[in-house]
Design a protein around this motif. Structure first.
Motif, PDB file in Angstrom:
ATOM      1  N   CYS A   1      -6.517  23.497  -5.725  1.00  0.00           N
ATOM      2  CA  CYS A   1      -7.638  22.721  -5.636  1.00  0.00           C
ATOM      3  C   CYS A   1      -8.990  23.618  -5.659  1.00  0.00           C
ATOM      4  CB  CYS A   1      -7.557  22.598  -3.961  1.00  0.00           C
ATOM      5  SG  CYS A   1      -6.234  21.594  -3.339  1.00  0.00           S
ATOM      6  N   ILE A   2      -9.144  24.586  -5.698  1.00  0.00           N
ATOM      7  CA  ILE A   2     -10.408  25.386  -6.072  1.00  0.00           C
ATOM      8  C   ILE A   2     -10.683  25.367  -7.514  1.00  0.00           C
ATOM      9  CG2 ILE A   2     -11.835  27.230  -5.574  1.00  0.00           C
ATOM     10  CD1 ILE A   2     -10.328  27.671  -2.959  1.00  0.00           C
ATOM     11  N   GLY A   3      -9.692  25.544  -8.256  1.00  0.00           N
ATOM     12  CA  GLY A   3      -9.711  25.824  -9.733  1.00  0.00           C
ATOM     13  C   GLY A   3      -9.811  24.470 -10.499  1.00  0.00           C
ATOM     14  N   ILE A   4      -9.051  23.244  -9.799  1.00  0.00           N
ATOM     15  CA  ILE A   4      -9.513  22.028 -10.164  1.00  0.00           C
ATOM     16  C   ILE A   4     -10.968  21.591 -10.021  1.00  0.00           C
ATOM     17  CG2 ILE A   4      -8.878  19.456 -10.044  1.00  0.00           C
ATOM     18  CD1 ILE A   4      -5.903  20.510  -9.451  1.00  0.00           C
ATOM     19  N   ALA A   5     -11.422  21.679  -8.588  1.00  0.00           N
ATOM     20  CA  ALA A   5     -12.800  21.248  -8.264  1.00  0.00           C
ATOM     21  C   ALA A   5     -13.690  22.135  -9.070  1.00  0.00           C
ATOM     22  CB  ALA A   5     -12.627  21.748  -6.711  1.00  0.00           C
ATOM     23  N   THR A   6     -13.427  23.323  -9.488  1.00  0.00           N
ATOM     24  CA  THR A   6     -14.493  24.032 -10.230  1.00  0.00           C
ATOM     25  C   THR A   6     -14.602  23.498 -11.687  1.00  0.00           C
ATOM     26  OG1 THR A   6     -13.822  25.909  -8.897  1.00  0.00           O
ATOM     27  CG2 THR A   6     -15.009  26.430 -11.038  1.00  0.00           C
ATOM     28  N   ALA A   7     -13.532  23.156 -12.218  1.00  0.00           N
ATOM     29  CA  ALA A   7     -13.551  22.623 -13.737  1.00  0.00           C
ATOM     30  C   ALA A   7     -14.084  21.038 -13.565  1.00  0.00           C
ATOM     31  CB  ALA A   7     -12.024  22.532 -14.112  1.00  0.00           C
ATOM     32  N   CYS A   8     -13.701  20.349 -12.490  1.00  0.00           N
ATOM     33  CA  CYS A   8     -14.357  19.037 -12.668  1.00  0.00           C
ATOM     34  C   CYS A   8     -15.962  19.090 -12.294  1.00  0.00           C
ATOM     35  CB  CYS A   8     -13.550  18.175 -11.335  1.00  0.00           C
ATOM     36  SG  CYS A   8     -11.851  17.787 -11.817  1.00  0.00           S
ATOM     37  N   GLY A   9     -16.405  20.166 -11.424  1.00  0.00           N
ATOM     38  CA  GLY A   9     -17.638  20.329 -11.046  1.00  0.00           C
ATOM     39  C   GLY A   9     -18.396  20.683 -12.371  1.00  0.00           C
ATOM     40  N   VAL A  10     -17.817  21.226 -13.419  1.00  0.00           N
ATOM     41  CA  VAL A  10     -18.517  21.363 -14.615  1.00  0.00           C
ATOM     42  C   VAL A  10     -19.073  19.891 -15.231  1.00  0.00           C
ATOM     43  CG1 VAL A  10     -18.652  22.365 -16.950  1.00  0.00           C
ATOM     44  CG2 VAL A  10     -17.634  23.825 -15.198  1.00  0.00           C
ATOM     45  N   MET A  11     -17.926  19.109 -15.291  1.00  0.00           N
ATOM     46  CA  MET A  11     -18.134  17.834 -16.046  1.00  0.00           C
ATOM     47  C   MET A  11     -19.226  16.924 -15.053  1.00  0.00           C
ATOM     48  SD  MET A  11     -16.236  17.342 -18.573  1.00  0.00           S
ATOM     49  CE  MET A  11     -17.010  19.079 -18.786  1.00  0.00           C
ATOM     50  N   VAL A  12     -19.089  17.034 -13.811  1.00  0.00           N
ATOM     51  CA  VAL A  12     -19.727  16.538 -12.855  1.00  0.00           C
ATOM     52  C   VAL A  12     -21.394  16.992 -13.281  1.00  0.00           C
ATOM     53  CG1 VAL A  12     -20.705  16.276 -10.465  1.00  0.00           C
ATOM     54  CG2 VAL A  12     -18.443  15.909 -10.870  1.00  0.00           C
ATOM     55  N   ALA A  13     -21.671  18.029 -13.129  1.00  0.00           N
ATOM     56  CA  ALA A  13     -22.884  18.973 -13.351  1.00  0.00           C
ATOM     57  C   ALA A  13     -23.521  18.269 -14.747  1.00  0.00           C
ATOM     58  CB  ALA A  13     -22.756  20.277 -13.320  1.00  0.00           C
ATOM     59  N   VAL A  14     -22.786  18.612 -15.876  1.00  0.00           N
ATOM     60  CA  VAL A  14     -23.212  18.188 -17.194  1.00  0.00           C
ATOM     61  C   VAL A  14     -23.507  16.643 -17.499  1.00  0.00           C
ATOM     62  CG1 VAL A  14     -22.361  18.054 -19.669  1.00  0.00           C
ATOM     63  CG2 VAL A  14     -21.769  20.077 -18.532  1.00  0.00           C
ATOM     64  N   PHE A  15     -22.603  15.912 -17.078  1.00  0.00           N
ATOM     65  CA  PHE A  15     -22.752  14.477 -17.425  1.00  0.00           C
ATOM     66  C   PHE A  15     -23.699  13.960 -16.372  1.00  0.00           C
ATOM     67  CE2 PHE A  15     -19.082  15.117 -19.864  1.00  0.00           C
ATOM     68  CZ  PHE A  15     -19.466  14.221 -20.828  1.00  0.00           C
ATOM     69  N   GLY A  16     -23.914  14.496 -15.123  1.00  0.00           N
ATOM     70  CA  GLY A  16     -24.580  13.919 -14.052  1.00  0.00           C
ATOM     71  C   GLY A  16     -25.937  14.338 -14.543  1.00  0.00           C
ATOM     72  N   SER A  17     -26.432  15.708 -14.790  1.00  0.00           N
ATOM     73  CA  SER A  17     -27.661  15.889 -15.301  1.00  0.00           C
ATOM     74  C   SER A  17     -28.031  15.102 -16.546  1.00  0.00           C
ATOM     75  CB  SER A  17     -27.995  17.572 -15.337  1.00  0.00           C
ATOM     76  OG  SER A  17     -26.677  17.967 -16.439  1.00  0.00           O
TER      77      SER A  17
END
Length: 264
Positions: free
Chosen positions: A178-194
């Motif tokens: 769960c934590i690993g998936i959330a971390t990888a997805c967090g990169v996408m959220v941060a990149v595309f959100g910003s």
């Protein structure tokens, strides 16, 4: 003002990094309210304070989440067949969230952030432990969850782990994954959100000098410079401290901060 913001964000970044390592919480929960309080004191227009805080928070998460993702990948904590479709949908959701934020007033953004933080803090305060209640649903539902999580994360300026981890745990995914998936997805959220905030913030009136869209570069540099340095220090001290008590105390603090944002 450049120097003042940079030095202030060095201190905020140090606190964010230490607490992230110590308590395992997302930095955006600290960065956004800190910037929302600090920026108006520096004469920045209240109309752009929340978008700037959200955008700068997401941009800083790009660096920290990328480092964490590499570490989780090396430790085989990321099941990529499940992670890839989630990453795509969360990226799209985060991009949409930035454009939605551009259409909302500063007051509405503040209310969304504060109410969501209160909900997450209550979850943390009550120490709710997710256990498997349902089997993994159809991939289309998983992608829908990822898309909605991406939108909300972008509107909150966070990576989304605080939302995604409990959801995946509910569907029986191992906590480490769960934590690993959330971390990888967090990169996408941060990149595309910003990225979305950069695009929507171009030529906006009232933005401070040294802004790239809504991303405020002096604040970003200060946050990134110290958060990545102090995160390992927080991890080091975590073993010898009563984390359950600390997390509950921090959750109470978040509720008070969010309440102050709702009722200034």
């Amino acid at each position: 003002m450049f120097v003042t913001v940079f030095l202030s964000c060095l201190c905020i970044g140090a606190l964010v990094g230490f607490l992230s390592g110590l308590l395992g919480i997302g930095g955006g929960l600290i960065i956004v309210p800190a910037l929302a309080y600090m920026l108006p004191q520096l004469g920045i227009s209240p109309a752009v304070v929340m978008p700037v805080a959200l955008a700068t928070s997401l941009a800083s998460i790009v660096v920290t989440s990328s480092m964490a993702m590499l570490a989780h990948h090396k430790n085989h904590n990321i099941p990529w067949p499940l992670t890839r479709p989630l990453m795509v949908m969360m990226a799209l959701g985060a991009l949409c969230g930035a454009f939605i934020a551009d259409m909302l007033s500063a007051k509405t953004l503040t209310q969304i952030f504060a109410l969501a933080v209160i909900s997450l803090a209550c979850y943390m305060l009550l120490s709710l432990k997710s256990s498997k209640v349902s089997s993994m649903p159809d991939i289309k539902l998983v992608q829908l969850i990822g898309f909605c999580t991406g939108i909300l994360s972008s509107l909150m300026g966070i990576a989304g782990g605080a939302i995604l981890v409990p959801v995946l745990s509910y569907f029986g995914v191992h906590l480490r994954h769960c934590i690993g998936i959330a971390t990888a997805c967090g990169v996408m959220v941060a990149v595309f959100g910003s990225l979305g905030y950069v695009v929507t913030g171009m030529d906006q009136p009232g933005l401070p000098v040294w802004s790239l869209g809504y991303v405020y570069l002096p604040a970003l540099l200060g946050l990134v410079a110290t958060s990545s340095v102090f995160a390992p220090l927080g991890v080091k001290y975590a073993a010898g401290l009563p984390l359950a008590t600390l997390k509950k105390s921090f959750a109470l603090f978040l509720i008070l901060v969010a309440a102050k944002m709702l009722w200034p």
